[in-house]
Design an enzyme around this catalytic site. Structure first.
Site, PDB file in Angstrom:
ATOM      1  N   ARG A 285       2.350  -1.691  11.160  1.00 48.37           N
ATOM      2  CA  ARG A 285       3.369  -1.594  12.199  1.00 48.37           C
ATOM      3  C   ARG A 285       3.769  -2.910  12.854  1.00 48.37           C
ATOM      4  O   ARG A 285       4.954  -3.085  13.179  1.00 48.37           O
ATOM      5  CB  ARG A 285       2.924  -0.560  13.247  1.00 48.37           C
ATOM      6  CG  ARG A 285       3.142   0.870  12.777  1.00 48.37           C
ATOM      7  CD  ARG A 285       2.427   1.906  13.620  1.00 48.37           C
ATOM      8  NE  ARG A 285       0.994   1.926  13.337  1.00 48.37           N
ATOM      9  CZ  ARG A 285       0.153   2.838  13.803  1.00 48.37           C
ATOM     10  NH1 ARG A 285       0.606   3.799  14.598  1.00 48.37           N
ATOM     11  NH2 ARG A 285      -1.124   2.805  13.494  1.00 48.37           N
TER      12      ARG A 285
ATOM     13  N   LYS B 281       0.837  -1.197   0.000  1.00 48.50           N
ATOM     14  CA  LYS B 281       0.000   0.000   0.000  1.00 48.50           C
ATOM     15  C   LYS B 281       0.872   1.247   0.000  1.00 48.50           C
ATOM     16  O   LYS B 281       1.812   1.364   0.794  1.00 48.50           O
ATOM     17  CB  LYS B 281      -0.922   0.023   1.222  1.00 48.50           C
ATOM     18  CG  LYS B 281      -1.845   1.243   1.282  1.00 48.50           C
ATOM     19  CD  LYS B 281      -2.831   1.140   2.432  1.00 48.50           C
ATOM     20  CE  LYS B 281      -2.237   1.605   3.743  1.00 48.50           C
ATOM     21  NZ  LYS B 281      -2.088   3.079   3.822  1.00 48.50           N
TER      22      LYS B 281
ATOM     23  N   THR C  84     -10.787   3.870  10.556  1.00 52.48           N
ATOM     24  CA  THR C  84     -10.663   2.974  11.710  1.00 52.48           C
ATOM     25  C   THR C  84     -10.152   3.680  12.959  1.00 52.48           C
ATOM     26  O   THR C  84     -10.187   3.111  14.049  1.00 52.48           O
ATOM     27  CB  THR C  84      -9.744   1.779  11.381  1.00 52.48           C
ATOM     28  OG1 THR C  84      -8.497   2.269  10.902  1.00 52.48           O
ATOM     29  CG2 THR C  84     -10.380   0.871  10.350  1.00 52.48           C
TER      30      THR C  84
ATOM     31  N   LYS D 276      -7.335   8.199  -0.788  1.00 54.43           N
ATOM     32  CA  LYS D 276      -8.615   8.614  -0.188  1.00 54.43           C
ATOM     33  C   LYS D 276      -9.143   9.916  -0.791  1.00 54.43           C
ATOM     34  O   LYS D 276      -9.383  10.897  -0.090  1.00 54.43           O
ATOM     35  CB  LYS D 276      -8.470   8.745   1.334  1.00 54.43           C
ATOM     36  CG  LYS D 276      -8.096   7.454   2.048  1.00 54.43           C
ATOM     37  CD  LYS D 276      -8.015   7.678   3.554  1.00 54.43           C
ATOM     38  CE  LYS D 276      -7.732   6.389   4.304  1.00 54.43           C
ATOM     39  NZ  LYS D 276      -6.335   5.917   4.101  1.00 54.43           N
TER      40      LYS D 276
ATOM     41  N   ASP E   7      -3.594   4.291  -1.869  1.00 55.33           N
ATOM     42  CA  ASP E   7      -4.556   4.692  -0.837  1.00 55.33           C
ATOM     43  C   ASP E   7      -4.460   6.199  -0.583  1.00 55.33           C
ATOM     44  O   ASP E   7      -3.904   6.637   0.419  1.00 55.33           O
ATOM     45  CB  ASP E   7      -4.274   3.903   0.442  1.00 55.33           C
ATOM     46  CG  ASP E   7      -5.292   4.168   1.538  1.00 55.33           C
ATOM     47  OD1 ASP E   7      -6.434   4.536   1.206  1.00 55.33           O
ATOM     48  OD2 ASP E   7      -4.933   4.004   2.724  1.00 55.33           O
TER      49      ASP E   7
ATOM     50  N   ASP F  60     -13.467  15.138  -2.773  1.00 55.77           N
ATOM     51  CA  ASP F  60     -13.598  16.487  -3.315  1.00 55.77           C
ATOM     52  C   ASP F  60     -14.896  16.543  -4.112  1.00 55.77           C
ATOM     53  O   ASP F  60     -15.702  15.604  -4.062  1.00 55.77           O
ATOM     54  CB  ASP F  60     -12.380  16.821  -4.190  1.00 55.77           C
ATOM     55  CG  ASP F  60     -12.001  18.296  -4.128  1.00 55.77           C
ATOM     56  OD1 ASP F  60     -12.899  19.135  -4.363  1.00 55.77           O
ATOM     57  OD2 ASP F  60     -10.823  18.603  -3.867  1.00 55.77           O
TER      58      ASP F  60
END
Length: 239
Positions: free
Chosen positions: A216, A33, A124, A62, A60, A65
């Protein structure tokens, strides 16, 4: 499809050099990603690097607009030959419909396969409390996430991004062909950090997720390769 191919690892680093170092550390990862931080720093060159290594790419960014701007961004992004692109469902129906039409045009212009658009339902990092008290959305969080996913599906968007805690509900409502990608997934031995609505990888797959985004616990581990392998081994759905 192998479990290892269903785990997307984010290149959440500030420079292309650090991203390439991660790629070198984790040659067994097939799906990566690229988010806002790295794309703003490196531009499309990191996408070219991933493609040269025959990796799948989740772009990614996002997009959120007005419909014309979202469409233009999606058309340009589709030319890169990536596999997944995100757009916020809260941009509304007109933007979602324009985005889907635009990726088809952009891919055709560049002779690329059409990427799959994913609608962001609820980030999330947001809790039910923040949805209600900060954003003043009167729906319960699972109900709101489902509404966003169903609206996107109605607009021709083939999938959505949702918390693993909502994925079972969305799978049941949206059907088996709707693509569901879950970030915020954490193995039992990892720290949740800023993720609020988590499950373990096995739980998320059993609930109906197609792909998991796990960062992570892998990328900050002392041995990223061993961490990735451990997550793959722990992720096989029982059902």
């Amino acid at each position: 499809m192998k479990i290892a191919d269903r785990i997307i690892v984010p290149l959440d680093v500030p420079t292309e050099e650090e991203a390439i170092a991660l790629l070198d550390q984790l040659p067994q990862v097939t799906f990566w990603k690229v988010g806002l931080e790295l794309f703003v720093a490196s531009g499309p060159s990191i996408l070219q690097e991933l493609k040269s290594r025959q990796k799948r790419v989740f772009l990614d960014l996002k997009f959120h607009d007005i419909p014309n701007t979202v469409a233009g961004a999606c058309r340009s992004a589709a030319r890169y030959g990536v596999d997944l692109i995100t757009v916020h469902a809260t941009a509304g129906k007109d933007a979602l419909k324009a985005a889907q039409a635009a990726v088809e045009v952009g891919a055709a212009e560049a002779d690329q396969a059409v990427p799959q658009l994913l609608a962001i339902t609820v980030l999330t990092s947001l809790s039910a409390r923040s949805l209600a008290f900060e954003l003043k959305i009167p729906l319960e969080l699972p109900e709101y996430a489902l509404h966003m996913a169903l609206m996107a599906q109605e607009c021709g968007i083939p999938g959505a991004v949702c918390s693993p805690q909502e994925v079972s509900h969305l799978r049941q409502a949206c059907g088996d062909r709707f693509l569901l990608v879950c970030p915020g997934v954490r193995p039992a031995w990892a720290i949740a950090a800023d993720q609020r609505r988590t499950l373990t990888p096995r739980e998320a797959f059993e609930a109906g997720a197609n792909y998991l985004v796990i960062g992570r616990p892998i990328t900050t581990a002392a041995d990223p390769g061993a961490a990735f392998q451990q997550i793959c081994e722990e992720s096989f759905p029982i059902a």
